[in-house]
Scaffold this active site. Structure first.
Site, PDB file in Angstrom:
ATOM      1  N   LYS A   1      34.278 -46.950   2.701  1.00  0.00           N
ATOM      2  CA  LYS A   1      33.596 -46.483   3.915  1.00  0.00           C
ATOM      3  C   LYS A   1      32.707 -45.326   3.476  1.00  0.00           C
ATOM      4  O   LYS A   1      33.149 -44.182   3.408  1.00  0.00           O
ATOM      5  CB  LYS A   1      34.598 -46.021   4.964  1.00  0.00           C
ATOM      6  CG  LYS A   1      35.510 -47.112   5.500  1.00  0.00           C
ATOM      7  CD  LYS A   1      36.498 -46.523   6.494  1.00  0.00           C
ATOM      8  CE  LYS A   1      37.468 -47.580   7.008  1.00  0.00           C
ATOM      9  NZ  LYS A   1      38.489 -46.994   7.927  1.00  0.00           N
TER      10      LYS A   1
ATOM     11  N   CYS B   1       5.156 -28.940  -8.061  1.00  0.00           N
ATOM     12  CA  CYS B   1       6.571 -28.886  -7.698  1.00  0.00           C
ATOM     13  C   CYS B   1       7.445 -28.457  -8.876  1.00  0.00           C
ATOM     14  O   CYS B   1       8.601 -28.082  -8.687  1.00  0.00           O
ATOM     15  CB  CYS B   1       7.042 -30.246  -7.187  1.00  0.00           C
ATOM     16  SG  CYS B   1       6.220 -30.775  -5.662  1.00  0.00           S
TER      17      CYS B   1
ATOM     18  N   ILE C   1     -16.492 -39.756   5.848  1.00  0.00           N
ATOM     19  CA  ILE C   1     -15.651 -38.714   5.254  1.00  0.00           C
ATOM     20  C   ILE C   1     -14.178 -39.018   5.534  1.00  0.00           C
ATOM     21  O   ILE C   1     -13.792 -39.279   6.680  1.00  0.00           O
ATOM     22  CB  ILE C   1     -16.011 -37.318   5.797  1.00  0.00           C
ATOM     23  CG1 ILE C   1     -17.490 -37.009   5.561  1.00  0.00           C
ATOM     24  CG2 ILE C   1     -15.146 -36.246   5.146  1.00  0.00           C
ATOM     25  CD1 ILE C   1     -17.946 -35.685   6.143  1.00  0.00           C
TER      26      ILE C   1
END
Length: 577
Positions: A460, A46, A304
């Site tokens: 808010k 990344c 697996i």
């Protein structure tokens, strides 16, 4: 004392190395072997675009661990340059190929972490040396070498080198930013009709404007058809703008006939599961080709397990199955698989939200859950709300506008959210991702108690405001209309613009009646006459003043609706108005 078990891991990086490290912590005596076909077993994929840009200056910073460091710290047997070519399920052995030999390795437990491979679109000329992808350390090494060479060889006063990036998804946008920051002139080509297709379409113009502001030439709803080498006597490409570009190494021809000169081409149009090994071993695959696993990452073979970009997961909102190539889920899957292999208590895999974020120059775009297009394809009923709050209290200096979109089920359950802005978007999307995971509703969002001080938020908070607005929409307090319904609103209703006169003069719908919201109560007779019994489609800039106006009209017996997101959202959806 029983014999130590042999755990074989195929593939490193996020899923495979998480599994190997966790298995060691749970079982000190197990023989744990990791086979990685490349040269790097643990790297920060990344971070590759940020190394390309130079923000991560040291290449070594991307290399999280080496076989030597893993042997020293965790007593892991990590072997790079080892490609697993086959699985003998009956004998519980894998076939491994290196440069100079082929051998078979027994296992008691096998974990597959093969990752994904880049989709190769049907574009002629992708084998040209100027064409690159951006998925691995060798990829970014090659790109940096090419880029450094272009910049070093550029004569003084000559035009900037040109790059064409094909694909405007997360990696494509990061690549564009990296190239532009290095001084290249960048063309971005995207087949969809807007950049970053996972976000809702009304947010994409914000990203397009940011790209344009940084000199990026955006080509939407077109595909690249061919990459052709430029011959010495071809001369410069004359583009549709009339600008003469550098000759470049190649010419990229688009489906609309335009031709782009490029010294560098990056192709990132998506990935597909690297599940060939599993398929050849007879393991169950889903319709997308991803490996099917249970809640503990176990495949159709009880010995697996599989993790990462190659496995099938369930989407939390739609219930559909398919791969989600993200680092977070891959790391958690690796840990879970190791727990299962070692007989430890597991946390069964939860359905996946696909939460993701990207920086586009000075903007942040993020998404979680299902976007509107996904909900529509799945036939899931929903209401959409748009708000444009500040990232913190407006009276505190530096407040930046966020553009948030959220979808709610008829019962109020939050289904998805997206956001774009210069600050505060990451925090809100993380809260909303948590809310979706918890099954929260609009009522729950309205009552969330979030950290508040003027430099950080509002009393808010934006998340609370999404809840408040959704409550009003869902219980009928605020009937709404959407920007996509503009043509119907113009044809069948009275469009009432309650912005100020100066705002109206700066741009408005030709059919709109302008009555500033503070004058509405004194001019109701004028509204009644203009409406002539029709519904009233109210709007302001963001949806706040028009909400107040809508409530006044409803209280006076009018049939009125408020435009979700106001003029800001309308201009994003219908820029021609």
């Amino acid at each position: 004392m029983s014999e130590p078990r042999t755990i074989v891991v195929v593939g490193g990086v996020a899923g495979g190395m998480s599994a190997a490290a966790r298995a060691r912590r749970l079982d000190e005596h197990a023989e744990i072997i990791v086979f990685e076909q490349g040269d790097y077993v643990s790297f920060a994929n990344c971070g590759l675009p940020y190394h390309l840009s130079g923000e991560i200056a040291r290449r070594e910073s991307l290399l999280l661990h080496t076989p030597a460091s893993l042997a020293s710290s965790l007593h892991l047997d990590v072997r790079t340059g080892h490609r697993v070519t086959g699985i003998d399920r009956a004998a519980r052995e894998v076939t491994v190929q290196t440069e100079d030999r082929t051998f078979r390795q027994p296992y008691d437990a096998l974990l597959l972490s093969p990752g994904a491979v880049a989709v190769r679109p049907p574009i002629a000329g992708l084998d040209h040396p100027a064409v690159h992808t951006l998925r691995t350390v060798p990829d970014v090494d090659a790109l940096r070498d090419s880029l450094d060479g272009l910049l070093a060889d550029r004569p003084a006063g000559s035009p900037a080198p040109r790059a064409v990036v094909i694909g405007a998804g997360f990696i494509g946008l990061e690549a564009v930013e990296a190239l532009a920051s290095r001084g290249l002139q960048v063309h971005l080509v995207e087949l969809a009709d807007h950049v970053l297709p996972p976000i809702d379409a009304e947010l994409a113009p914000l990203l397009a404007d940011e790209l344009a502001a940084h000199g990026v030439d955006l080509r939407l709803a077109v595909s690249a058809q061919a990459v052709e080498p430029v011959e010495p006597d071809d001369g410069p490409v004359i583009e549709e703008s009339g600008e003469t570009g550098s000759t470049g190494a190649v010419t990229v021809t688009l489906s609309d006939g335009s031709r782009l000169a490029a010294d560098l081409v990056i192709v990132n149009v998506g990935v597909r599961p690297a599940s060939a090994l599993a398929r050849e071993a007879g393991l169950d695959l889903g319709p997308t080709g991803a490996i099917r696993v249970d809640a503990d990452q176990r495949t159709s073979d009880p010995a697996i397990w599989a993790v990462g970009d190659a496995v099938e997961v369930v989407h939390a909102v739609t219930g559909t199955s398919g791969p989600v190539p993200l680092a977070g889920p891959a790391n958690r899957q690796g840990r879970r698989a190791a727990d299962s292999i070692c007989g430890h208590r597991t946390t069964p895999q939860a359905s996946v939200l696909g939460t993701a974020i990207v920086r586009v120059f000075d903007l942040t775009a993020a998404t979680t859950g299902a976007n509107q297009a996904t909900l529509q394809r799945a036939g899931i009923a929903h209401e959409v709300v748009h708000i444009h709050p500040g990232d913190h209290a407006g009276y505190y200096p530096g407040s930046e506008t966020m553009h948030l979109v959220a979808s709610f089920a008829p019962d109020g359950t939050l289904l998805g959210a997206q956001g774009v802005g210069r600050a505060g978007v990451d925090k809100r999307i993380d809260v909303l991702a948590t809310a979706i995971r918890a099954g929260m509703t609009a009522d729950d969002l309205a009552e969330l108690e979030l950290a508040y001080a003027p430099p950080y938020g509002s009393a808010k908070d934006a998340v609370n405001m999404l809840g408040f607005v959704a409550q009003n929409v869902l219980d009928g307090t605020m009937p709404q209309w959407q920007a996509q319904d503009l043509d119907k609103a113009v044809a069948t209703t009275l469009v009432l613009d309650v912005r100020s006169r100066s705002e109206f003069a700066a741009g408005h719908l030709d059919v709109a009646l302008n009555i500033p919201h503070l004058e509405l109560r004194e001019r109701l007779d004028e509204v009644r006459e203009a409406a002539a019994g029709r519904e009233i489609s109210v709007h302001c800039a963001s949806g706040v003043r028009s909400y107040l106006a809508t409530r006044v009209l409803l209280s006076e017996g009018f049939d009125a609706r408020n435009l979700s997101g106001g003029w800001i959202t309308l201009k994003a959806v219908r820029p021609e108005v």
